[in-house]
Each structure stands twice: as C-alpha cells, then as structure tokens.
Write a protein that holds these residues in place. Structure first.
Motif, mmCIF file in Angstrom:
data_model
loop_
_atom_site.group_PDB
_atom_site.id
_atom_site.type_symbol
_atom_site.label_atom_id
_atom_site.label_comp_id
_atom_site.label_asym_id
_atom_site.label_seq_id
_atom_site.Cartn_x
_atom_site.Cartn_y
_atom_site.Cartn_z
ATOM 1 N N PRO A 1 40.322 -22.690 15.542
ATOM 2 C CA PRO A 1 41.032 -23.318 14.423
ATOM 3 C C PRO A 1 42.009 -24.379 14.913
ATOM 4 O O PRO A 1 42.524 -24.291 16.017
ATOM 5 N N ARG B 1 33.556 -16.853 11.244
ATOM 6 C CA ARG B 1 33.945 -18.195 11.656
ATOM 7 C C ARG B 1 34.987 -18.142 12.786
ATOM 8 O O ARG B 1 34.996 -18.968 13.685
ATOM 9 N N CYS B 2 35.885 -17.136 12.717
ATOM 10 C CA CYS B 2 36.950 -17.011 13.719
ATOM 11 C C CYS B 2 36.387 -16.770 15.107
ATOM 12 O O CYS B 2 36.993 -17.106 16.110
ATOM 13 N N HIS C 1 41.900 -19.945 10.417
ATOM 14 C CA HIS C 1 40.883 -20.228 9.393
ATOM 15 C C HIS C 1 41.203 -19.509 8.090
ATOM 16 O O HIS C 1 41.022 -20.045 7.011
#
Lengths: 326, 357
Positions: free
Chosen positions: B327, B321-322, B341
C-alpha cells in the motif's frame, strides 16, 4: 486472610567499602500472600532489585544481608547455607530476569535447559521430563513446541525467549515467582503479551509473584498490591488502585504526576526537582525531604516509619497526626 | 501544517502554508548483511540486503516537533542518522530549506548547513567523553565551527549554556562521571545548543532515564524550544512521551512510514491497524478499563519481510490484496495519511472523536 507466603522483616542489604558501610536496602518489611502479585516499583538505585536478589540470596559480594529475616512458608531462608538455598531457588522460588538472552545458555537447546531444571527438582525419567518440557512450552504459547524444543536460544525472538524463561521459572511448580524487570528489554507490543502470559500462568500454577519494575504501567496492569521504594526504603505500600490513583506519599504522588499520559494532554509535566540521593549521601530524617514540597521540621530530623494513611501505608510524617488521634 | 511531500508525490492538491525546514523524499537505506565474499562464492549464496528504511517521505516545518515512533528495528533511528548526515541514504534525499544536503556543492556549504543541526543521543553515559571536562565537552562545537576564538568568550558562553540547562556554571570544571544520568543529559543538551542550531535531532533522549528525571528533561526541552524557536525531530518508542512532545507524528513499521498525522488527531482517531495495535498495547496506567484488543505476533525479520503490506500477518483486517500489493501512503483526511488498503477502501471506520478518551 491466610498466612503470608513470604515475609520479609527489616531486611538490610549493605556494601562494606573503605569509607564505611553503605546501606542500599534499609529495613524493608513486607508480606506476600499466596497467589498474590506484589509489584515493587522505584527508580534506578532505589534498591528494588537488591531486595529481590537478597530474598533469593544471590547478592554479589561484597554486598551482604546486614540484618532482618526472610521467611518462606514459615521457614527462615536468609541464613540457609548456599547448598540448601540452591534447592529452594528454582523449586520453590522461580526467577525471571530482564534480559532473556543472558538468562538462557546459548550452548544448550531450549529442551536441554528445561529438562535439566525439571530433573533437578523433580524425579522424572528423561522421556517424562521431555514431555513435561513440551507441555510447559505449549503453555507459554510457543507454537509447534515438539519441534521448537530442540532449537537454540538464538533461533528464538526476544519475546519467544522470554516465554521460554517463564516456562523455566514455572518448571518445578514454584510457590513464588520473582520477576525482575521481565518486560523492560521488550518492545511494547511484545511486552503486553508477556505481562498477560506471566499473570495467567502464575495464576494457573497458583504461584505468587514479586514483580520488580520501574514501569508504573506494568504494575497497574498486573499487580494486586504495590510497594514503592525510594533510597533503599519502602515509602508507600498498599492496594494498586489506591497507590496509583490516590497516592498518599508525596514521592509517589510526584512520581505518578511526572508520567506522561496517553489520554490527557498537559502543557507541562509535573516534575520532582533534583534526583534521588546517592547511597553515600542519604539525608538525615526522611530521605525524600530535600525534594519534598511538603517537608516540615520533623522530616529533617526524624525518619518516618510506615504509618497508616487511610487506604495505604506511607512512610511520611504527614500521617503522624491521625495515628496520634486513634 | 501541510504534509507537502507525501501530498505532492500522491498527486493531491497541496496547500502549503510555508516551505518546510526539512523535507525528506523517498528516503531509503539498505544495509548489506551478506556473508563474506568467499562464503558467497563457495556456498553459492547471493548478496543479502536488509531494507532498513524504505521510501519514507515527510517534512518538518520550523518550530514543529515531528516525532517518529515505532518498535525496535522499524528504522526510526536510521532515519534520524540519515537526516543528521551520519550515514548516507541509499536513495532519496534530505533537503534543508530546499537545499539537498547530498548535493551541497562544497565542503564550506555543507559546513554552513551542518552548523544549524545538532543531535541529542539516547545514552548520556556513552555520548560524553569521560576524559574531558564538561566545559571542554560543551565548547567543542563552538571551537569546531569557529564561533568564538577568545577563551574568555568561550568560557562565558559555556557558563550561560550551563545556566540555560539549569546546571551551575561551576560544573564546567567537573568530569561527566560526577553527574547523574539526568544531569548528563542536560550537559548533552547544552552541548547541542552551543552552536546555536535551529534543528535538533533527538534520538530517544529520555529512554535511559527514570520517569521523574524524564519529566524534567522533557519540560526543559519544551522550554528551550519556546525560548530559541527550535525545531525537533524526536525519535521515541514511548507513545505517551511522543504525545506530550510532538505536534506531528509518523508511525514506522519495518522501515516504512505507515501513518502520519497531527499528534492530537493520531491519538483521537488512529487509522492504521498497526497504530491502533500499538496504542492498545500500552499498559493502562489510568486503570480506566478501556476495551483493548490483545496484541498478536511479533515484528517479522526485516531481512525477509512479508510480501505486500508488511503488517498483513498480524493485521485483523488483512485480505487478499494486502498479501500481494504494497500500500502507498495516502491521505485519509486533510493532513492525515495512512498506508493501508483497508483504510483506503473504507473498510476501517474512523473512530470519531472522543472514543479514545
């Protein structure tokens, strides 16, 4: 302990001016043992960099060595002709300076600069020198050294350039590396990596290090022993832990207390009043006495030499009595 | 104190204790680093923008010291210069007591706000005019804002200011080169105080100074804050200095605010992996032998920042996700914000109290 690798005896650096000769380094003496890391710390103008440049005989005129001896592995090197000295610099003494951008030539590739240094000091063919250069680059943690060797300095980041400079300093397997503010131009996260690298590679090559810096944190991380300079003189010298944790000289003590801490909170920082004297106006007696909270009569009249102060040596009359007793 | 701006944009219940003095919302600055027009046309390369500051939000309450900390190129000085009004933001706003500075209606109004600001720069050798005597340097803001007309009155004020920064009133007749670095920084501080500002932007005020002089200047700055009720925006790369000075700290990385917390809490319980890395990188002067993770990598080129979270290539906690999603700055506890995150998902544990000590 074995014979010292480098002995500096009563080194004086002076600058002749129209109004008389200024003494920037005043009778500095210390030893460095083989493989040892000696930190030299002080504020700007204390003479720490001049001490370093005097050792490798690179003083900018009109600055000159005004007295004393520099002895490398038993041989006097302060009075050698420039041509002889050039053979020692780079071969037996490697150098790392503050700004990696100015210590690398922007017009030559990293590889050309490395192989030049290697071939100047060692008899190697072009191919062998290149292999050695790649080895050195991988040793200092440059990723993909086989391709990076043909890059120019501007294609490297600041930290990578300083790694290259360290590789250059170690190219001819020197016995001593003189590092003058090697991490000052770098960010803190890169600084930590460079300190670790310098320490590791010098240990692997068996090279002693003279580490000149104003940063006590860097000294605490790296050095075995530390010399604290003030107004051209060494005011305290001893094992790093003792000097940092248990300073004897009032200047060292004040200096340590004035550093803001990451772990302790303080309402106010301890401060040493005033500032270091200019070279033109170094006070009589102990140069620190006008700022010293513990100064007494003798400090104003007589200049203290380094005296045994329990675990370290300090140039302070506070420790004169102990000497008289023993 | 509440972090009203970020909280409001995140839609979190905010409990402002008072209105902030300075409120920064969505502050963004791009720099055009493209090649010249002719090259772009011939070589068919597009414009290139460097994202120096991206969507930074924070607020500073009166009497606080808000510190921005980060490595070179993280955008902290660009933020300072936008707050000072030296460069215009590409987007976002800087409000002073609720008034948007860019929207100030007239020059007179702008002047009124500007009188309450001052700035202290890093290099006291470059920030003082070498051809001017010290009294002229210090009195320039007094004259520029027309705060006093009478020469005698101006001289009196300059003398008082010199005393406030612990110099001799007679020093006014000297030139800057007659002073040491620390004394020059005192002159710069006296100049900054001369138009009686409420808010001072300090851009690395002690980075060019030796440690013993740094201690004198930091102590002086704190004394002045108590005496005149000043509010500081304090920019520094030195975490120990920041810890000593700040009530609240914002950590910046590649143009973004990655963590924002009260000073004490940030050092006790840093949450963002970058903050932790920075703290670990500081040489251990206490020789306590505390456990530290070695730092890896360097700050990437801001022209071409990594996708998603810009810290992901160096982050030990990075996951898929990073790499994809940027974020947002989210609250981790009251008053403490981090943009990560892993923190938001609870994969980074709180260090709890006392671990750093």
């Amino acid at each position: 302990m074995s014979d010292p690798l480098l002995q500096v005896r009563d080194l004086v650096v002076e600058f002749p001016t129209r109004r008389g000769t200024l003494t920037a380094v005043d009778k500095v003496s210390f030893d460095i043992a083989p493989g040892e890391v000696l930190g030299v710390v002080g504020e700007s103008g204390a003479g720490k960099s001049l001490t370093g440049t005097a050792i490798i005989n690179l003083l900018e005129p009109p600055g000159r060595i005004g007295g004393g001896e520099v002895i490398l592995q038993g041989e006097r090197i302060d009075n050698l002709p420039q041509e002889e000295m050039r053979k020692i610099r780079g071969k037996r003494i490697g150098m790392v300076f503050q700004d990696p951008l100015t210590s690398l030539n922007p017009l030559y590739t990293i590889g050309e600069q490395l192989t030049e240094t290697i071939q100047t000091h060692m008899k190697l063919t072009d191919a062998a020198a290149r292999i050695r250069a790649i080895e050195l680059l991988s040793e200092v943690g440059i990723p993909a050294p086989e391709s990076r060797i043909d890059a120019y300095p501007h294609q490297f980041s600041g930290g990578m350039r300083q790694r290259v400079v360290i590789a250059l300093a170690l190219a001819a397997n020197p016995v001593l590396v003189l590092a003058d503010e090697p991490t000052t131009a770098l960010d803190v996260s890169v600084q930590a990596q460079i300190i670790a690298l310098l320490k590791k590679t010098c240990a692997e090559h068996g090279a002693a290090v003279m580490l000149i810096t104003h940063d006590m944190g860097v000294i605490a991380e790296t050095a075995d022993r530390v010399a604290v300079m003030y107004a051209g003189r060494i005011v305290e010298i001893g094992p790093v832990r003792e000097v940092i944790k248990n300073a004897k000289h009032p200047y060292t003590d004040g200096l340590m207390a004035s550093i803001p801490s990451l772990t302790h909170e303080a309402e106010r920082l301890a401060q040493i009043e005033g500032s270091m004297p200019r070279l033109t106006a170094i006070p009589d007696g102990c140069a620190f006495h006008p700022r010293c909270p513990q100064a007494f009569d003798r400090c104003r009249r007589e200049r203290p030499e380094l005296l045994d102060a329990d675990t370290t040596q300090a140039a302070c009359w506070l420790y004169a009595k102990e000497e008289a007793v023993t | 104190m509440s972090q009203a701006t970020a909280a409001a944009t995140m839609g979190v219940n905010e409990t402002p204790t008072s209105d902030p003095l300075i409120k920064i919302e969505g502050l963004t600055r791009y720099f055009d680093v493209s090649k010249p027009l002719l090259n772009r046309v011939i070589e068919r390369v597009p414009r290139q923008l460097l994202r120096a500051v991206h969507d930074v939000n924070f607020s500073i309450h009166a009497g606080e010291t808000f510190a921005l900390v980060g490595e070179s190129g993280c955008g902290k000085s660009t933020v300072a210069r936008m707050v000072a009004g030296l460069i215009a933001p590409s987007a976002g706003s800087v409000s002073f007591e609720g008034v948007d500075r860019a929207a100030a209606r007239s020059a007179a109004e702008e002047r009124k706000i500007r009188r309450r600001f001052q700035m202290i720069f890093q290099d006291p050798f470059a920030s003082l005019n070498p051809r001017w005597r010290v009294d002229r340097i210090i009195s320039e803001p007094i004259r520029a804002f027309g705060l006093a007309q009478d020469k005698q009155e101006i001289d009196h004020q300059v003398g008082e200011l010199l005393k406030v920064v612990k110099l001799d009133p007679a020093d006014g007749a000297k030139f800057p080169h007659e002073f040491s670095g620390g004394q020059r920084q005192r002159i710069a501080i006296a100049r900054a105080l001369s138009n009686k500002p409420e808010f001072i932007i300090c851009d690395e005020p002690t980075s060019a100074l030796d440690v013993s002089v740094q201690a004198q200047i930091l102590n002086l700055m704190r004394d002045l804050q108590d005496e005149f009720g000043l509010t500081y925006l304090f920019i520094s790369h030195n975490l120990a200095v920041v810890r000593h000075m700040a009530t609240r700290i914002g950590v910046m990385y590649l143009g973004k605010l990655v963590e924002d917390a009260p000073s004490r809490e940030l050092f006790k319980d840093p949450r963002h992996p970058y903050t932790r890395m920075l703290l670990d990188a500081v040489p251990d002067i206490d020789m306590s032998g505390r456990a530290r993770t070695p730092v890896k990598g360097e700050v990437p080129n801001p022209i071409n920042p990594p996708s998603g979270c810009t810290f992901h290539p160096r982050c030990p906690f990075a996951f898929d996700r990073c790499r994809k999603e940027e974020p947002a700055l989210l609250p981790v506890s009251e008053n403490h914000f981090a943009s990560c995150h892993a923190v938001a998902e609870g994969r980074i544990e709180s260090l709890g109290a006392g671990v750093q000590e």
